[in-house]
Design a protein around this motif. Structure first.
Motif, PDB file in Angstrom:
ATOM      1  N   LEU A 241       0.829  -1.210   0.000  1.00  0.00           N
ATOM      2  CA  LEU A 241       0.000   0.000   0.000  1.00  0.00           C
ATOM      3  C   LEU A 241       0.860   1.255   0.000  1.00  0.00           C
ATOM      4  O   LEU A 241       0.531   2.255  -0.659  1.00  0.00           O
ATOM      5  CB  LEU A 241      -0.927   0.010   1.214  1.00  0.00           C
ATOM      6  CG  LEU A 241      -2.211  -0.807   1.096  1.00  0.00           C
ATOM      7  CD1 LEU A 241      -2.948  -0.837   2.431  1.00  0.00           C
ATOM      8  CD2 LEU A 241      -3.116  -0.241   0.008  1.00  0.00           C
ATOM      9  N   ASP A 245       0.720   3.989  -2.930  1.00  0.00           N
ATOM     10  CA  ASP A 245       0.469   5.398  -2.629  1.00  0.00           C
ATOM     11  C   ASP A 245       1.549   6.287  -3.222  1.00  0.00           C
ATOM     12  O   ASP A 245       1.249   7.326  -3.825  1.00  0.00           O
ATOM     13  CB  ASP A 245       0.400   5.592  -1.116  1.00  0.00           C
ATOM     14  CG  ASP A 245       0.169   7.049  -0.728  1.00  0.00           C
ATOM     15  OD1 ASP A 245      -0.686   7.692  -1.355  1.00  0.00           O
ATOM     16  OD2 ASP A 245       0.854   7.537   0.179  1.00  0.00           O
ATOM     17  N   SER A 265      -7.568   4.023  -6.652  1.00  0.00           N
ATOM     18  CA  SER A 265      -7.193   3.929  -5.239  1.00  0.00           C
ATOM     19  C   SER A 265      -8.425   3.680  -4.379  1.00  0.00           C
ATOM     20  O   SER A 265      -8.388   2.890  -3.426  1.00  0.00           O
ATOM     21  CB  SER A 265      -6.487   5.217  -4.789  1.00  0.00           C
ATOM     22  OG  SER A 265      -5.260   5.384  -5.457  1.00  0.00           O
ATOM     23  N   GLY A 269      -9.067   0.550  -1.951  1.00  0.00           N
ATOM     24  CA  GLY A 269      -9.326   0.826  -0.542  1.00  0.00           C
ATOM     25  C   GLY A 269     -10.614   0.178  -0.052  1.00  0.00           C
ATOM     26  O   GLY A 269     -10.653  -0.408   1.031  1.00  0.00           O
ATOM     27  N   LEU A 272     -10.149  -3.529   0.413  1.00  0.00           N
ATOM     28  CA  LEU A 272      -9.381  -3.855   1.615  1.00  0.00           C
ATOM     29  C   LEU A 272     -10.171  -3.540   2.887  1.00  0.00           C
ATOM     30  O   LEU A 272     -10.025  -4.231   3.895  1.00  0.00           O
ATOM     31  CB  LEU A 272      -8.052  -3.085   1.610  1.00  0.00           C
ATOM     32  CG  LEU A 272      -7.005  -3.620   0.639  1.00  0.00           C
ATOM     33  CD1 LEU A 272      -5.776  -2.719   0.632  1.00  0.00           C
ATOM     34  CD2 LEU A 272      -6.591  -5.049   0.996  1.00  0.00           C
ATOM     35  N   ARG A 273     -10.993  -2.508   2.831  1.00  0.00           N
ATOM     36  CA  ARG A 273     -11.815  -2.201   4.015  1.00  0.00           C
ATOM     37  C   ARG A 273     -12.789  -3.342   4.288  1.00  0.00           C
ATOM     38  O   ARG A 273     -13.021  -3.723   5.444  1.00  0.00           O
ATOM     39  CB  ARG A 273     -12.577  -0.892   3.799  1.00  0.00           C
ATOM     40  CG  ARG A 273     -13.401  -0.484   5.030  1.00  0.00           C
ATOM     41  CD  ARG A 273     -13.946   0.926   4.896  1.00  0.00           C
ATOM     42  NE  ARG A 273     -14.640   1.296   6.121  1.00  0.00           N
ATOM     43  CZ  ARG A 273     -15.963   1.288   6.270  1.00  0.00           C
ATOM     44  NH1 ARG A 273     -16.735   0.945   5.237  1.00  0.00           N
ATOM     45  NH2 ARG A 273     -16.521   1.628   7.419  1.00  0.00           N
ATOM     46  N   THR A 293      -5.649  -1.291   8.156  1.00  0.00           N
ATOM     47  CA  THR A 293      -6.456  -0.061   8.216  1.00  0.00           C
ATOM     48  C   THR A 293      -5.575   1.174   8.396  1.00  0.00           C
ATOM     49  O   THR A 293      -5.784   2.208   7.746  1.00  0.00           O
ATOM     50  CB  THR A 293      -7.488  -0.140   9.355  1.00  0.00           C
ATOM     51  OG1 THR A 293      -8.317  -1.287   9.156  1.00  0.00           O
ATOM     52  CG2 THR A 293      -8.366   1.095   9.388  1.00  0.00           C
ATOM     53  N   MET A 296      -3.907   2.000   5.237  1.00  0.00           N
ATOM     54  CA  MET A 296      -4.838   2.653   4.308  1.00  0.00           C
ATOM     55  C   MET A 296      -5.038   4.130   4.652  1.00  0.00           C
ATOM     56  O   MET A 296      -5.177   4.965   3.753  1.00  0.00           O
ATOM     57  CB  MET A 296      -6.189   1.928   4.312  1.00  0.00           C
ATOM     58  CG  MET A 296      -6.192   0.613   3.556  1.00  0.00           C
ATOM     59  SD  MET A 296      -7.880   0.031   3.206  1.00  0.00           S
ATOM     60  CE  MET A 296      -8.417  -0.448   4.842  1.00  0.00           C
ATOM     61  N   THR A 297      -5.050   4.464   5.939  1.00  0.00           N
ATOM     62  CA  THR A 297      -5.218   5.882   6.306  1.00  0.00           C
ATOM     63  C   THR A 297      -4.056   6.717   5.775  1.00  0.00           C
ATOM     64  O   THR A 297      -4.235   7.883   5.408  1.00  0.00           O
ATOM     65  CB  THR A 297      -5.321   6.064   7.835  1.00  0.00           C
ATOM     66  OG1 THR A 297      -4.124   5.599   8.460  1.00  0.00           O
ATOM     67  CG2 THR A 297      -6.510   5.307   8.391  1.00  0.00           C
ATOM     68  N   PHE A 300      -4.380   6.521   1.559  1.00  0.00           N
ATOM     69  CA  PHE A 300      -5.540   7.105   0.897  1.00  0.00           C
ATOM     70  C   PHE A 300      -6.016   8.389   1.570  1.00  0.00           C
ATOM     71  O   PHE A 300      -7.206   8.710   1.579  1.00  0.00           O
ATOM     72  CB  PHE A 300      -6.681   6.082   0.852  1.00  0.00           C
ATOM     73  CG  PHE A 300      -6.291   4.786   0.187  1.00  0.00           C
ATOM     74  CD1 PHE A 300      -5.570   4.784  -0.994  1.00  0.00           C
ATOM     75  CD2 PHE A 300      -6.629   3.565   0.749  1.00  0.00           C
ATOM     76  CE1 PHE A 300      -5.199   3.599  -1.611  1.00  0.00           C
ATOM     77  CE2 PHE A 300      -6.272   2.372   0.143  1.00  0.00           C
ATOM     78  CZ  PHE A 300      -5.545   2.384  -1.047  1.00  0.00           C
ATOM     79  N   SER A 307     -11.296   8.507   3.530  1.00  0.00           N
ATOM     80  CA  SER A 307     -10.379   8.651   4.670  1.00  0.00           C
ATOM     81  C   SER A 307     -11.138   8.889   5.973  1.00  0.00           C
ATOM     82  O   SER A 307     -10.699   8.469   7.044  1.00  0.00           O
ATOM     83  CB  SER A 307      -9.385   9.790   4.419  1.00  0.00           C
ATOM     84  OG  SER A 307     -10.050  11.035   4.317  1.00  0.00           O
ATOM     85  N   LEU A 310     -12.165   5.576   7.261  1.00  0.00           N
ATOM     86  CA  LEU A 310     -11.022   4.850   7.811  1.00  0.00           C
ATOM     87  C   LEU A 310     -10.683   5.347   9.223  1.00  0.00           C
ATOM     88  O   LEU A 310     -10.302   4.549  10.085  1.00  0.00           O
ATOM     89  CB  LEU A 310      -9.805   4.994   6.890  1.00  0.00           C
ATOM     90  CG  LEU A 310      -9.912   4.295   5.534  1.00  0.00           C
ATOM     91  CD1 LEU A 310      -8.697   4.617   4.667  1.00  0.00           C
ATOM     92  CD2 LEU A 310     -10.028   2.785   5.706  1.00  0.00           C
TER      93      LEU A 310
END
Length: 374
Positions: A241, A245, A265, A269, A272-273, A293, A296-297, A300, A307, A310
């Motif tokens: 990730l 990014d 993206s 995301g 994955l969430r 998680t 990801m924050t 993304f 966001s 997240l």
């Protein structure tokens, strides 16, 4: 490859001059006859000629044209001071396409594009056409032809950035080329640059295969996590990730400037969430879900709506992890209490006889020890 260079003439050459130049190019300059014929045809066709004029040196004198092209043929970057912004942009785009300029040149090229005045360009072209006895062009023609030139400049810049970035396969965060691309986007404060828009489109296309590779790796690890949650696999996804990014950052920033959550993206995301929700709800693997998680924050942050979701997920997972930690600490004490309650009469009798300070009753001893540990 520009027809004016192939035939060794300036934009002021008349049609008679061009015909003679074509013959001279074949016999004296040893230019392939097919190439020479194609160059002559381009300069005789109204639309092709205008594009050729725009992509050459419309503000330079014939002597300057010869000096500049001679330097370029030797692999040298000539002095472009005094030339129009468009002519300078043509030279920098040429240098990028020939590998004679690095990623930092893209920011200079972008700034030159912002300075281009098409009214001035039209006047310069028509001044040359008056001498070459060609028909004058209007602004609409110039704008249309210029719009075909911008993507070529952008493609040259994007190719340099993408090729340099992809050399840093083990850490795109360290690629100076990507940082240069980010500056290119952030400098375009009104987000209306045609050049930057075309650059982003080309950069996205040139890096798509690497994004697919990262996506495939993430999908593979995610499938394994559904079967057997693992900290090691979660950390691999987190690392990919970070790579995603860094590589996608210029596109994310550009879309953010236009109030858009970058679609690719966002799609990754959301996928994955959903995985993290499954890990938390079905597998009770809160620590594994938290690793992904949090990654990801970071990855993304430019996706405004996503966001925010997240951030809420992190807060929820923190609460679940704390509850799990308390359960792990208090679990043995709870078991000891239940064991004591199961033999309540014996436990009560033992306590009344002072078993809390002796080792005569294992149930009481276990209860006391777990209380101390908790």
């Amino acid at each position: 490859e520009n027809p004016f260079v192939v035939l060794n003439v300036s934009p002021r050459a008349t049609r008679e001059n061009l015909a003679t130049a074509k013959e001279n190019a074949v016999w004296d300059l040893e230019v392939d006859e097919g190439v020479a014929v194609k160059a002559l045809s381009a300069l005789q066709h109204p639309r092709d000629r205008l594009v050729t004029e725009l992509s050459f040196l419309s503000s330079a004198s014939p002597a300057q044209c010869k000096t500049i092209t001679a330097a370029l043929k030797k692999g040298q970057m000539p002095d472009a001071s005094g030339l129009s912004a468009l002519d300078q942009a043509n030279l920098h785009a040429h240098a990028l396409s020939m590998g004679k300029a690095g990623p930092d040149a893209i920011n200079l090229l972008s700034r030159l594009h912002r300075k281009i005045d098409l009214s001035e360009v039209m006047r310069e072209i028509n001044a040359n056409r008056q001498l070459s006895r060609e028909k004058s062009v209007d602004r609409a023609d110039v704008v249309a032809a210029f719009n075909t030139l911008v993507p070529r400049h952008a493609q040259a810049a994007a190719k340099v950035v993408a090729e340099d970035a992809l050399k840093h396969v083990d850490g795109y965060q360290s690629a100076a080329s990507i940082q240069a691309a980010e500056r290119l986007v952030t400098e375009d404060v009104d987000s209306k640059s045609h050049f930057v828009a075309e650059f982003i489109e080309a950069y996205g296309s040139l890096t798509r295969s690497e994004l697919l590779r990262l996506s495939d790796r993430i999908d593979s690890a995610a499938a394994k996590l559904r079967i057997q949650p693992s900290i090691a696999l979660a950390e691999k996804i987190a690392d990919d990730l970070r790579q995603w990014d860094a590589l996608r950052q210029p596109v994310q920033l550009w879309d953010q400037c236009h109030g858009i959550d970058e679609p690719e993206s966002e799609a990754l995301g959301k996928k994955l969430r959903e995985l993290c929700i499954f890990l938390a709800n079905d597998k009770k693997s809160f620590d594994v879900a938290m690793i992904i998680t949090k990654a990801m924050t970071d990855a993304f942050g430019e996706l405004q709506g996503f966001s925010e979701e997240l951030e809420e997920d992190v807060e929820t997972l923190e609460g679940l992890l704390e509850g799990q930690r308390i359960d792990q600490l208090a679990g043995p004490l709870k078991d000891a209490v239940e064991a004591a309650r199961a033999k309540l009469d014996t436990t009560a009798a033992a306590i009344s006889e002072g078993a809390l300070t002796s080792k005569s009753n294992k149930t009481i001893v276990g209860l006391v020890e777990q209380f101390k540990l908790s």
